[in-house]
Design a protein around this motif. Structure first.
Motif, PDB file in Angstrom:
ATOM      1  N   VAL A  34       0.833  -1.209   0.000  1.00 43.89           N
ATOM      2  CA  VAL A  34       0.000   0.000   0.000  1.00 43.89           C
ATOM      3  C   VAL A  34       0.865   1.256   0.000  1.00 43.89           C
ATOM      4  N   LYS A  38       0.561   4.133  -2.712  1.00 43.64           N
ATOM      5  CA  LYS A  38       0.294   5.527  -2.366  1.00 43.64           C
ATOM      6  C   LYS A  38       1.295   6.438  -3.070  1.00 43.64           C
ATOM      7  N   VAL A  43      -3.272   4.485  -4.722  1.00 45.63           N
ATOM      8  CA  VAL A  43      -4.068   4.383  -3.495  1.00 45.63           C
ATOM      9  C   VAL A  43      -4.007   5.717  -2.767  1.00 45.63           C
ATOM     10  N   ILE A  53      -8.891   3.025  -3.603  1.00 45.92           N
ATOM     11  CA  ILE A  53      -8.151   2.899  -4.853  1.00 45.92           C
ATOM     12  C   ILE A  53      -8.453   4.141  -5.691  1.00 45.92           C
ATOM     13  N   ARG A  62      -5.637  -4.742  -4.136  1.00 43.63           N
ATOM     14  CA  ARG A  62      -6.977  -4.619  -3.545  1.00 43.63           C
ATOM     15  C   ARG A  62      -7.082  -5.437  -2.257  1.00 43.63           C
ATOM     16  N   VAL A  65      -5.248  -3.443   0.466  1.00 39.54           N
ATOM     17  CA  VAL A  65      -6.093  -2.321   0.915  1.00 39.54           C
ATOM     18  C   VAL A  65      -7.207  -2.852   1.818  1.00 39.54           C
TER      19      VAL A  65
END
Length: 118
Positions: A34, A38, A43, A53, A62, A65
């Motif tokens: 993640v 980011k 993300v 997302i 996914r 997350v």
């Protein structure tokens, strides 16, 4: 009500001071995945206290997350039980702290809008 709001904000500050990774249940692999997403703009943080997302992403991202969001939901429920506010209020208070630490160029989604770069 003001006391409850201040309590939630104080707990949000505590989460921020300790680092959300230290407090919220998540694997180091999910956090690394993640964090990279980011930085890549895939993300972002949302004003409700959860990750979202922005665009793209594969099934592994996914899942990462979702794993982190499950940990956040559990933390918000715990905060709500201790403070007498709703889990939603706890998430939003924590999101304000997350936003204050969000690096320029990272994505943020307000409660009433679409994705924007900080």
């Amino acid at each position: 009500m003001m006391r409850k709001t201040l309590t939630v904000l104080a707990l949000g500050l505590t989460l921020s001071a300790l680092g959300t990774g230290a407090v919220l249940a998540q694997s180091s692999a999910a956090k690394a995945t993640v964090d990279a997403a980011k930085a890549a703009g895939v993300v972002g943080e949302q004003a409700d206290g959860y990750l979202g997302i922005v665009a793209g992403g594969d099934d592994a991202l996914r899942a990462s997350v979702a794993e982190i969001n499950i940990g956040r939901a559990a933390a918000y429920k715990e905060i709500a039980a201790r403070t007498g506010v709703t889990p939603e209020a706890a998430g939003q208070a924590t999101a304000k702290q997350l936003y204050s630490r969000l690096a320029p160029g990272y994505y943020w989604k307000p409660l009433d809008g679409g994705w924007m770069k900080k």
